[in-house]
Write a protein that holds these residues in place. Sequence first.
Motif, PDB file in Angstrom:
ATOM      1  N   ILE A   1       0.837  -1.208   0.000  1.00 54.27           N
ATOM      2  CA  ILE A   1       0.000   0.000   0.000  1.00 54.27           C
ATOM      3  C   ILE A   1       0.873   1.259   0.000  1.00 54.27           C
ATOM      4  O   ILE A   1       0.590   2.239  -0.697  1.00 54.27           O
ATOM      5  CB  ILE A   1      -0.943  -0.014   1.221  1.00 54.27           C
ATOM      6  N   THR A   2       1.974   1.226   0.772  1.00 58.98           N
ATOM      7  CA  THR A   2       2.846   2.404   0.865  1.00 58.98           C
ATOM      8  C   THR A   2       3.513   2.718  -0.458  1.00 58.98           C
ATOM      9  O   THR A   2       3.600   3.892  -0.854  1.00 58.98           O
ATOM     10  CB  THR A   2       3.917   2.187   1.951  1.00 58.98           C
ATOM     11  N   PHE A   3       3.978   1.695  -1.173  1.00 53.66           N
ATOM     12  CA  PHE A   3       4.605   1.940  -2.478  1.00 53.66           C
ATOM     13  C   PHE A   3       3.582   2.472  -3.489  1.00 53.66           C
ATOM     14  O   PHE A   3       3.927   3.305  -4.339  1.00 53.66           O
ATOM     15  CB  PHE A   3       5.266   0.672  -3.008  1.00 53.66           C
ATOM     16  N   ILE A   4       2.356   2.002  -3.400  1.00 50.52           N
ATOM     17  CA  ILE A   4       1.309   2.526  -4.289  1.00 50.52           C
ATOM     18  C   ILE A   4       1.060   4.005  -3.985  1.00 50.52           C
ATOM     19  O   ILE A   4       0.955   4.842  -4.895  1.00 50.52           O
ATOM     20  CB  ILE A   4       0.010   1.707  -4.139  1.00 50.52           C
ATOM     21  N   ILE A   5       0.981   4.335  -2.683  1.00 50.20           N
ATOM     22  CA  ILE A   5       0.783   5.733  -2.291  1.00 50.20           C
ATOM     23  C   ILE A   5       1.972   6.585  -2.739  1.00 50.20           C
ATOM     24  O   ILE A   5       1.792   7.710  -3.226  1.00 50.20           O
ATOM     25  CB  ILE A   5       0.577   5.838  -0.767  1.00 50.20           C
ATOM     26  N   LEU A   6       3.192   6.058  -2.575  1.00 52.76           N
ATOM     27  CA  LEU A   6       4.375   6.786  -3.034  1.00 52.76           C
ATOM     28  C   LEU A   6       4.310   7.070  -4.530  1.00 52.76           C
ATOM     29  O   LEU A   6       4.683   8.153  -4.987  1.00 52.76           O
ATOM     30  CB  LEU A   6       5.641   5.987  -2.714  1.00 52.76           C
ATOM     31  N   GLY A   7       3.838   6.082  -5.293  1.00 53.66           N
ATOM     32  CA  GLY A   7       3.709   6.274  -6.728  1.00 53.66           C
ATOM     33  C   GLY A   7       2.741   7.381  -7.091  1.00 53.66           C
ATOM     34  O   GLY A   7       2.866   8.002  -8.151  1.00 53.66           O
ATOM     35  N   LEU A   8       1.779   7.628  -6.215  1.00 53.94           N
ATOM     36  CA  LEU A   8       0.751   8.641  -6.502  1.00 53.94           C
ATOM     37  C   LEU A   8       1.123  10.036  -6.001  1.00 53.94           C
ATOM     38  O   LEU A   8       0.802  11.033  -6.657  1.00 53.94           O
ATOM     39  CB  LEU A   8      -0.582   8.208  -5.875  1.00 53.94           C
ATOM     40  N   ILE A   9       1.833  10.122  -4.853  1.00 53.50           N
ATOM     41  CA  ILE A   9       2.014  11.445  -4.242  1.00 53.50           C
ATOM     42  C   ILE A   9       3.474  11.742  -3.893  1.00 53.50           C
ATOM     43  O   ILE A   9       3.737  12.663  -3.106  1.00 53.50           O
ATOM     44  CB  ILE A   9       1.140  11.591  -2.975  1.00 53.50           C
TER      45      ILE A   9
ATOM     46  N   VAL B   1       8.845   7.808 -12.471  1.00 50.95           N
ATOM     47  CA  VAL B   1       9.036   7.411 -11.073  1.00 50.95           C
ATOM     48  C   VAL B   1       7.789   6.684 -10.569  1.00 50.95           C
ATOM     49  O   VAL B   1       7.896   5.710  -9.806  1.00 50.95           O
ATOM     50  CB  VAL B   1       9.319   8.653 -10.202  1.00 50.95           C
ATOM     51  N   GLU B   2       6.615   7.137 -11.003  1.00 50.12           N
ATOM     52  CA  GLU B   2       5.371   6.479 -10.607  1.00 50.12           C
ATOM     53  C   GLU B   2       5.373   5.015 -11.026  1.00 50.12           C
ATOM     54  O   GLU B   2       5.028   4.124 -10.242  1.00 50.12           O
ATOM     55  CB  GLU B   2       4.167   7.195 -11.233  1.00 50.12           C
ATOM     56  N   THR B   3       5.766   4.768 -12.276  1.00 48.40           N
ATOM     57  CA  THR B   3       5.817   3.393 -12.783  1.00 48.40           C
ATOM     58  C   THR B   3       6.784   2.549 -11.973  1.00 48.40           C
ATOM     59  O   THR B   3       6.512   1.376 -11.666  1.00 48.40           O
ATOM     60  CB  THR B   3       6.237   3.385 -14.261  1.00 48.40           C
ATOM     61  N   TYR B   4       7.921   3.129 -11.599  1.00 46.75           N
ATOM     62  CA  TYR B   4       8.923   2.413 -10.807  1.00 46.75           C
ATOM     63  C   TYR B   4       8.336   1.952  -9.476  1.00 46.75           C
ATOM     64  O   TYR B   4       8.471   0.778  -9.096  1.00 46.75           O
ATOM     65  CB  TYR B   4      10.130   3.316 -10.571  1.00 46.75           C
ATOM     66  N   PHE B   5       7.665   2.845  -8.762  1.00 46.33           N
ATOM     67  CA  PHE B   5       7.075   2.470  -7.475  1.00 46.33           C
ATOM     68  C   PHE B   5       5.955   1.452  -7.644  1.00 46.33           C
ATOM     69  O   PHE B   5       5.782   0.553  -6.803  1.00 46.33           O
ATOM     70  CB  PHE B   5       6.564   3.713  -6.747  1.00 46.33           C
ATOM     71  N   PHE B   6       5.189   1.545  -8.707  1.00 44.54           N
ATOM     72  CA  PHE B   6       4.132   0.573  -8.964  1.00 44.54           C
ATOM     73  C   PHE B   6       4.721  -0.807  -9.254  1.00 44.54           C
ATOM     74  O   PHE B   6       4.154  -1.834  -8.842  1.00 44.54           O
ATOM     75  CB  PHE B   6       3.247   1.025 -10.127  1.00 44.54           C
ATOM     76  N   ILE B   7       5.848  -0.862  -9.951  1.00 45.59           N
ATOM     77  CA  ILE B   7       6.518  -2.138 -10.215  1.00 45.59           C
ATOM     78  C   ILE B   7       6.978  -2.777  -8.908  1.00 45.59           C
ATOM     79  O   ILE B   7       6.815  -3.980  -8.689  1.00 45.59           O
ATOM     80  CB  ILE B   7       7.712  -1.944 -11.183  1.00 45.59           C
ATOM     81  N   LEU B   8       7.538  -1.947  -8.016  1.00 49.63           N
ATOM     82  CA  LEU B   8       7.973  -2.469  -6.720  1.00 49.63           C
ATOM     83  C   LEU B   8       6.788  -3.012  -5.919  1.00 49.63           C
ATOM     84  O   LEU B   8       6.894  -4.062  -5.271  1.00 49.63           O
ATOM     85  CB  LEU B   8       8.690  -1.385  -5.918  1.00 49.63           C
ATOM     86  N   SER B   9       5.670  -2.324  -5.962  1.00 51.64           N
ATOM     87  CA  SER B   9       4.488  -2.799  -5.235  1.00 51.64           C
ATOM     88  C   SER B   9       3.986  -4.115  -5.819  1.00 51.64           C
ATOM     89  O   SER B   9       3.526  -4.993  -5.072  1.00 51.64           O
ATOM     90  CB  SER B   9       3.379  -1.743  -5.278  1.00 51.64           C
TER      91      SER B   9
END
Length: 384
Positions: free
Chosen positions: A92-100, A197-205
């Motif tokens: 959830i945190t990585f998804i939130i990071l990808g958004l904000i 950067v958003e895509t990167y965090f979504f990949i990690l999630s």
Amino acid sequence: MLLKNTDNSTIIVFLLILIFSLCQNILFYGIPIELPALINQLPEGWSLPAIFNLISQGAIISLIIIFLLRHLTKSKSYETITIIIILLISIITFIILGLIWHKTIIINNKSHSIYFLFFSFIIYVCEYSGSLLFLQYLDRYKTIMMRAYFLGDGISSGTLAILGFVQDSEKTQYIPILTFANQTIFIEQTSSLGFSVETYFFILSFILFCSLISFLILSITKIGQDKSNENDESIKLIHNNNNEIEEEQESQINNKSFNISNNEFYLLAMFWSCFITFGFLPGLQTYALASYSHDNYQKQLFLLKYHICGSISALIYVAANGLNHIVYILLNIHFHEVSGEKGLFWSCFMVQCGTVLGAILNYMLTVHFQLFKERFPCHNYVCS
């Protein structure tokens, strides 16, 4: 062959543990690997690694929660639910990071990346908590499954390196323009990343989600858990006798007194090694590497290739890290051989003291006193 003469269920368990183990390095290195792509987009600029390092070290306080769970809970039942909670929060945190991640808050007329730093803190709370549980959970399985864990650990490191290489860095060009007054000015033109950067965090999630699914299958089905010898009394007796011998040998080491005065040099060396490697140097990576070019900084961080121009400071930075890591390993071996558990306790104590104080000092020098300066593109700098 890694799984020679094994049945299909063993191979399935091996693969499940391999996928589950991807989470360890994703949590620990996932955000630091992305810092080269963030320093030009967040208001902290080159001081971002120093601030990030201090925030991540503060998350060590989460270890107290795990120690309390161990003390209050006699069984291992807390491990499974705690790991599930850790992975859920991380996803959830990585998804939130990808958004904000890019959103800022103005404090004292200055923009600050509060959202990014706060959720980075949450990720490291999960990392430090999980580091005490992930390997401990594998005690339920045969020894060969440790290979799966460390293999997955290596695969996740390689995955992060590949993601960073494919994403690449923002390459800056300086285009000269002649003004009406016959003066030449330079305009900065920056290329875009391979993916956002958003895509990167979504990949990690998504990778963490795969780890969670694998762990749920392992914990619910209990497939592959080592239940051998439970009904064989003779084998159990031999096993218990062997354990008693091993415990007696281990207790002889652990009961050795640890004389601080006789180990002052080694304790100081451990403190200094961690002070430099894990506390102080990480916050200086931008000032040591990015001053030559942003692309140089990103590539040297991954150690994929070196540029001739500006490689001296990078080589010094990497050499200092490597030497201090070697010292760190050798000192831990020494403490274990000399005093066993007591020696390792004091080793861990000096590790944490050195790391935290190094991060605090680096933060004070780079952010508070601003001893190190950021180099802006398209500006001429005169070295005196």
